[in-house]
Design a protein around this motif. Sequence first.
Motif, short mmCIF file in Angstrom:
data_model
loop_
_atom_site.label_atom_id
_atom_site.label_comp_id
_atom_site.label_asym_id
_atom_site.label_seq_id
_atom_site.Cartn_x
_atom_site.Cartn_y
_atom_site.Cartn_z
N GLU A 24 0.78 -1.12 0.03
CA GLU A 24 0.12 0.09 0.09
C GLU A 24 0.95 1.24 -0.01
OE1 GLU A 24 -3.01 0.00 3.10
OE2 GLU A 24 -3.28 -2.44 2.81
N TRP A 25 1.06 1.95 -0.98
CA TRP A 25 1.86 2.81 -1.31
C TRP A 25 1.16 4.01 -2.39
CZ3 TRP A 25 7.13 3.42 -3.86
CH2 TRP A 25 7.82 4.63 -3.73
N PRO A 26 0.41 4.82 -1.75
CA PRO A 26 -0.41 5.91 -2.51
C PRO A 26 0.20 6.88 -3.55
CG PRO A 26 -0.84 6.42 -0.40
CD PRO A 26 0.07 5.13 -0.14
N GLU A 27 1.40 7.15 -3.00
CA GLU A 27 2.32 7.95 -3.88
C GLU A 27 2.95 7.42 -5.07
OE1 GLU A 27 3.48 6.89 -0.44
OE2 GLU A 27 2.24 8.43 0.42
N ALA A 28 2.82 6.28 -5.28
CA ALA A 28 3.54 5.55 -6.79
C ALA A 28 2.35 4.68 -7.15
CB ALA A 28 4.75 5.06 -6.22
#
Length: 64
Positions: A24-28
């Motif tokens: 879970e990594w919304p920046e990428a």
Amino acid sequence: MSKVDQINELLHRELAMAVNQELEWPEALITISYVHCSPDLQIADIGVSVLPDNLKGTALKKLK
């Protein structure tokens, strides 16, 4: 379609699902672009795409 091609497709789908569910990594945006297994299935070459480009190094660390 050869057995290796079928395994490549299966690994591609499973890895893509695992990356989407576990990381879970919304920046990428991280996607599996290809999977190529050797004929003896001992080695798999896996391509990863990361957007934006400036987060590639961090994304690879997260994947490891």
